[in-house]
Design a protein around this motif. Structure first.
Motif, PDB file in Angstrom:
ATOM      1  N   HIS A 197       0.842  -1.182   0.000  1.00 39.07           N
ATOM      2  CA  HIS A 197       0.000   0.000   0.000  1.00 39.07           C
ATOM      3  C   HIS A 197       0.885   1.243   0.000  1.00 39.07           C
ATOM      4  O   HIS A 197       2.066   1.193   0.306  1.00 39.07           O
ATOM      5  CB  HIS A 197      -0.937  -0.003   1.217  1.00 39.07           C
ATOM      6  N   LEU A 198       0.288   2.345  -0.330  1.00 34.26           N
ATOM      7  CA  LEU A 198       0.988   3.619  -0.417  1.00 34.26           C
ATOM      8  C   LEU A 198       1.283   4.165   0.972  1.00 34.26           C
ATOM      9  O   LEU A 198       0.456   4.067   1.873  1.00 34.26           O
ATOM     10  CB  LEU A 198       0.110   4.607  -1.194  1.00 34.26           C
ATOM     11  N   LYS A 199       2.484   4.742   1.146  1.00 36.08           N
ATOM     12  CA  LYS A 199       2.828   5.407   2.399  1.00 36.08           C
ATOM     13  C   LYS A 199       3.081   6.874   2.101  1.00 36.08           C
ATOM     14  O   LYS A 199       3.949   7.214   1.284  1.00 36.08           O
ATOM     15  CB  LYS A 199       4.068   4.775   3.043  1.00 36.08           C
ATOM     16  N   LEU A 200       2.308   7.759   2.752  1.00 31.14           N
ATOM     17  CA  LEU A 200       2.416   9.190   2.509  1.00 31.14           C
ATOM     18  C   LEU A 200       3.578   9.769   3.312  1.00 31.14           C
ATOM     19  O   LEU A 200       3.686   9.553   4.517  1.00 31.14           O
ATOM     20  CB  LEU A 200       1.103   9.890   2.869  1.00 31.14           C
ATOM     21  N   ASP A 201       4.418  10.534   2.629  1.00 35.91           N
ATOM     22  CA  ASP A 201       5.665  11.052   3.186  1.00 35.91           C
ATOM     23  C   ASP A 201       5.464  12.430   3.799  1.00 35.91           C
ATOM     24  O   ASP A 201       4.798  13.301   3.218  1.00 35.91           O
ATOM     25  CB  ASP A 201       6.706  11.135   2.067  1.00 35.91           C
ATOM     26  N   THR A 202       6.059  12.658   4.970  1.00 38.73           N
ATOM     27  CA  THR A 202       5.953  13.941   5.660  1.00 38.73           C
ATOM     28  C   THR A 202       6.429  15.091   4.782  1.00 38.73           C
ATOM     29  O   THR A 202       5.806  16.158   4.738  1.00 38.73           O
ATOM     30  CB  THR A 202       6.784  13.916   6.962  1.00 38.73           C
ATOM     31  N   THR A 203       7.528  14.899   4.057  1.00 38.00           N
ATOM     32  CA  THR A 203       8.101  15.992   3.263  1.00 38.00           C
ATOM     33  C   THR A 203       7.186  16.445   2.134  1.00 38.00           C
ATOM     34  O   THR A 203       7.345  17.554   1.617  1.00 38.00           O
ATOM     35  CB  THR A 203       9.455  15.565   2.668  1.00 38.00           C
ATOM     36  N   ASP A 204       6.217  15.623   1.750  1.00 42.17           N
ATOM     37  CA  ASP A 204       5.294  15.991   0.676  1.00 42.17           C
ATOM     38  C   ASP A 204       4.145  16.860   1.168  1.00 42.17           C
ATOM     39  O   ASP A 204       3.406  17.427   0.343  1.00 42.17           O
ATOM     40  CB  ASP A 204       4.719  14.730   0.013  1.00 42.17           C
ATOM     41  N   TYR A 205       3.971  16.981   2.478  1.00 46.05           N
ATOM     42  CA  TYR A 205       2.794  17.679   3.004  1.00 46.05           C
ATOM     43  C   TYR A 205       3.126  18.854   3.918  1.00 46.05           C
ATOM     44  O   TYR A 205       2.359  19.821   3.989  1.00 46.05           O
ATOM     45  CB  TYR A 205       1.891  16.687   3.755  1.00 46.05           C
ATOM     46  N   PHE A 206       4.240  18.802   4.635  1.00 41.05           N
ATOM     47  CA  PHE A 206       4.574  19.862   5.586  1.00 41.05           C
ATOM     48  C   PHE A 206       5.570  20.838   4.948  1.00 41.05           C
ATOM     49  O   PHE A 206       6.528  20.416   4.280  1.00 41.05           O
ATOM     50  CB  PHE A 206       5.149  19.270   6.870  1.00 41.05           C
ATOM     51  N   LEU A 207       5.356  22.131   5.164  1.00 41.16           N
ATOM     52  CA  LEU A 207       6.164  23.155   4.499  1.00 41.16           C
ATOM     53  C   LEU A 207       7.625  23.120   4.919  1.00 41.16           C
ATOM     54  O   LEU A 207       8.503  23.466   4.135  1.00 41.16           O
ATOM     55  CB  LEU A 207       5.570  24.542   4.783  1.00 41.16           C
ATOM     56  N   SER A 208       7.891  22.760   6.166  1.00 45.39           N
ATOM     57  CA  SER A 208       9.278  22.696   6.650  1.00 45.39           C
ATOM     58  C   SER A 208       9.373  21.628   7.723  1.00 45.39           C
ATOM     59  O   SER A 208       8.350  21.096   8.176  1.00 45.39           O
ATOM     60  CB  SER A 208       9.707  24.053   7.217  1.00 45.39           C
ATOM     61  N   ASP A 209      10.592  21.340   8.162  1.00 45.89           N
ATOM     62  CA  ASP A 209      10.749  20.335   9.218  1.00 45.89           C
ATOM     63  C   ASP A 209      10.446  20.915  10.602  1.00 45.89           C
ATOM     64  O   ASP A 209      10.572  20.210  11.601  1.00 45.89           O
ATOM     65  CB  ASP A 209      12.156  19.726   9.179  1.00 45.89           C
ATOM     66  N   LYS A 210      10.051  22.193  10.648  1.00 47.01           N
ATOM     67  CA  LYS A 210       9.627  22.807  11.904  1.00 47.01           C
ATOM     68  C   LYS A 210       8.107  22.837  12.037  1.00 47.01           C
ATOM     69  O   LYS A 210       7.579  22.850  13.144  1.00 47.01           O
ATOM     70  CB  LYS A 210      10.154  24.249  12.004  1.00 47.01           C
ATOM     71  N   ASN A 211       7.413  22.857  10.909  1.00 49.34           N
ATOM     72  CA  ASN A 211       5.943  22.871  10.951  1.00 49.34           C
ATOM     73  C   ASN A 211       5.427  21.546  11.496  1.00 49.34           C
ATOM     74  O   ASN A 211       5.794  20.480  10.987  1.00 49.34           O
ATOM     75  CB  ASN A 211       5.372  23.107   9.559  1.00 49.34           C
ATOM     76  N   ALA A 212       4.578  21.627  12.521  1.00 47.69           N
ATOM     77  CA  ALA A 212       4.037  20.423  13.152  1.00 47.69           C
ATOM     78  C   ALA A 212       2.653  20.059  12.628  1.00 47.69           C
ATOM     79  O   ALA A 212       2.191  18.925  12.800  1.00 47.69           O
ATOM     80  CB  ALA A 212       3.979  20.604  14.665  1.00 47.69           C
ATOM     81  N   ILE A 213       1.972  21.028  11.998  1.00 48.42           N
ATOM     82  CA  ILE A 213       0.582  20.826  11.578  1.00 48.42           C
ATOM     83  C   ILE A 213       0.392  21.368  10.176  1.00 48.42           C
ATOM     84  O   ILE A 213       1.022  22.356   9.777  1.00 48.42           O
ATOM     85  CB  ILE A 213      -0.415  21.566  12.520  1.00 48.42           C
ATOM     86  N   THR A 214      -0.467  20.715   9.424  1.00 52.93           N
ATOM     87  CA  THR A 214      -0.930  21.262   8.157  1.00 52.93           C
ATOM     88  C   THR A 214      -2.348  20.761   7.913  1.00 52.93           C
ATOM     89  O   THR A 214      -2.755  19.741   8.484  1.00 52.93           O
ATOM     90  CB  THR A 214       0.001  20.884   6.992  1.00 52.93           C
ATOM     91  N   VAL A 215      -3.098  21.481   7.112  1.00 53.16           N
ATOM     92  CA  VAL A 215      -4.494  21.116   6.829  1.00 53.16           C
ATOM     93  C   VAL A 215      -4.644  20.852   5.342  1.00 53.16           C
ATOM     94  O   VAL A 215      -4.298  21.700   4.510  1.00 53.16           O
ATOM     95  CB  VAL A 215      -5.471  22.230   7.269  1.00 53.16           C
ATOM     96  N   GLU A 216      -5.139  19.677   5.010  1.00 51.46           N
ATOM     97  CA  GLU A 216      -5.430  19.306   3.628  1.00 51.46           C
ATOM     98  C   GLU A 216      -6.942  19.291   3.452  1.00 51.46           C
ATOM     99  O   GLU A 216      -7.621  18.418   3.993  1.00 51.46           O
ATOM    100  CB  GLU A 216      -4.849  17.928   3.314  1.00 51.46           C
ATOM    101  N   ASP A 217      -7.476  20.277   2.715  1.00 53.32           N
ATOM    102  CA  ASP A 217      -8.927  20.266   2.496  1.00 53.32           C
ATOM    103  C   ASP A 217      -9.244  19.393   1.295  1.00 53.32           C
ATOM    104  O   ASP A 217      -8.613  19.495   0.252  1.00 53.32           O
ATOM    105  CB  ASP A 217      -9.478  21.684   2.310  1.00 53.32           C
ATOM    106  N   ARG A 218     -10.174  18.517   1.480  1.00 52.85           N
ATOM    107  CA  ARG A 218     -10.622  17.603   0.422  1.00 52.85           C
ATOM    108  C   ARG A 218     -12.070  17.956   0.086  1.00 52.85           C
ATOM    109  O   ARG A 218     -13.010  17.380   0.615  1.00 52.85           O
ATOM    110  CB  ARG A 218     -10.531  16.149   0.887  1.00 52.85           C
ATOM    111  N   HIS A 219     -12.237  18.951  -0.787  1.00 53.92           N
ATOM    112  CA  HIS A 219     -13.569  19.430  -1.160  1.00 53.92           C
ATOM    113  C   HIS A 219     -13.679  19.402  -2.690  1.00 53.92           C
ATOM    114  O   HIS A 219     -13.471  20.423  -3.338  1.00 53.92           O
ATOM    115  CB  HIS A 219     -13.788  20.858  -0.655  1.00 53.92           C
ATOM    116  N   PRO A 220     -13.944  18.244  -3.301  1.00 49.22           N
ATOM    117  CA  PRO A 220     -14.373  17.008  -2.646  1.00 49.22           C
ATOM    118  C   PRO A 220     -13.210  16.046  -2.381  1.00 49.22           C
ATOM    119  O   PRO A 220     -12.115  16.237  -2.901  1.00 49.22           O
ATOM    120  CB  PRO A 220     -15.307  16.390  -3.689  1.00 49.22           C
ATOM    121  N   GLN A 221     -13.504  15.007  -1.596  1.00 48.78           N
ATOM    122  CA  GLN A 221     -12.569  13.906  -1.374  1.00 48.78           C
ATOM    123  C   GLN A 221     -12.850  12.830  -2.420  1.00 48.78           C
ATOM    124  O   GLN A 221     -13.932  12.247  -2.438  1.00 48.78           O
ATOM    125  CB  GLN A 221     -12.749  13.323   0.021  1.00 48.78           C
TER     126      GLN A 221
END
Length: 287
Positions: A3-27
């Motif tokens: 199965h696919l494994k989602l990588d932190t570097t693909d979603y977070f702006l930097s290695d200091k950012n702890a949170i990000t929001v991905e809106d799925r409208h639609p999913q």
């Protein structure tokens, strides 16, 4: 099965950012995957099927999931599904708080990581999640701290407004919350909307309109999805006969149940069960 494994570097702006929001409208439909991070899933509207660690959930507005990094999940049979994924790296959080209480982790049973949100609570949370999403798009130290503070507020509000999916003890429940709970406890027994509305002194026509507006489907169609979802879960375990599964999921006629199941998933209940028995047998044989 891979199965696919989602990588932190693909979603977070930097290695200091702890949170990000991905809106799925639609999913859209999304195949089975895991992550290098944890996430909160808040469903705003529409409906679909959420498979979490091989357990199927019929989802619609107000559903809340706490997803751990190692969890396997996917989305199927989506229909105007809108949700927000709040992704977070627990080890990057610097604010001192009782995060273990607010964010159920790997030591918490899956059943305790699925909740419902009240309609008033969703209105409050929508504003806070939007504010969090905006702040997460910045990488300066002050914004990173502020995003953590907003994330803490969201986590606290989720704990305030959430309730068990099958709970009947919701004093401030609005019409939609009451109806969704009633449907969830009516999977194996008849449900009549007219009787429900009479019991709670509600207008059936306006309630049906509200339900369709928020979920994207009718009351009976949603109840049928709940029943089929329960059937999928029972068939994966492979213990009962098809007739027993049909009966436990509110179908008086096993032949009718098989027709409905086949129409919905393109496979018969018997074939569906055999597919997972083979998968489980193969997993056991490789151990």
């Amino acid at each position: 099965m891979s199965h696919l494994k989602l990588d932190t570097t693909d979603y977070f702006l930097s290695d200091k950012n702890a949170i990000t929001v991905e809106d799925r409208h639609p999913q859209p439909a999304f195949s089975t995957h895991t992550h290098e991070f944890n996430e909160l899933v808040i469903v705003w509207r529409g409906n679909g099927l959420h498979i979490l660690n091989d357990v199927p959930y019929t989802i619609t507005c107000g559903d809340l999931f706490y997803i751990n990094a190692a969890d396997k999940h996917s989305y199927e049979s989506v229909n105007d599904l809108e949700l927000d994924n709040i992704l977070y790296c627990r080890h990057r959080l610097t604010l001192s708080s009782d995060w273990d209480s607010l964010l159920p982790g790997e030591n918490v049973d899956q059943a305790q990581r699925y909740w419902r949100l009240s309609t008033p609570g969703m209105s409050v949370l929508r504003r806070e999640v939007d504010a969090l999403a905006r702040e997460c798009m910045k990488t300066d130290p002050l914004s990173i701290m502020l995003s953590e503070a907003l994330f803490l507020q969201v986590a606290l509000l989720l704990k305030r407004f959430r309730h068990s999916p099958d709970s009947l003890l919701l004093s401030d429940a609005e019409q939609l919350d009451l109806l969704l709970m009633a449907l969830r406890v009516s999977i194996n027994e008849p449900f009549r909307l007219e009787d429900f509305c009479r019991q709670h002194q509600l207008n059936a026509r306006s309630l049906k309109s509200l339900f369709k507006q928020q979920t994207g489907i009718g009351v009976n169609q949603y109840l049928r999805q709940l029943r089929l979802c329960k059937a999928m879960d029972l068939l994966r375990r492979g213990k009962q006969t098809i007739g027993e599964v049909a009966s436990q999921c509110g179908f008086d006629d096993s032949n009718y149940f098989s027709v409905v199941f086949n129409q919905s998933y393109g496979i018969s209940p018997r074939q569906y069960r055999q597919r997972f028995q083979k998968k489980n047998h193969g997993t056991t044989g490789n151990g």
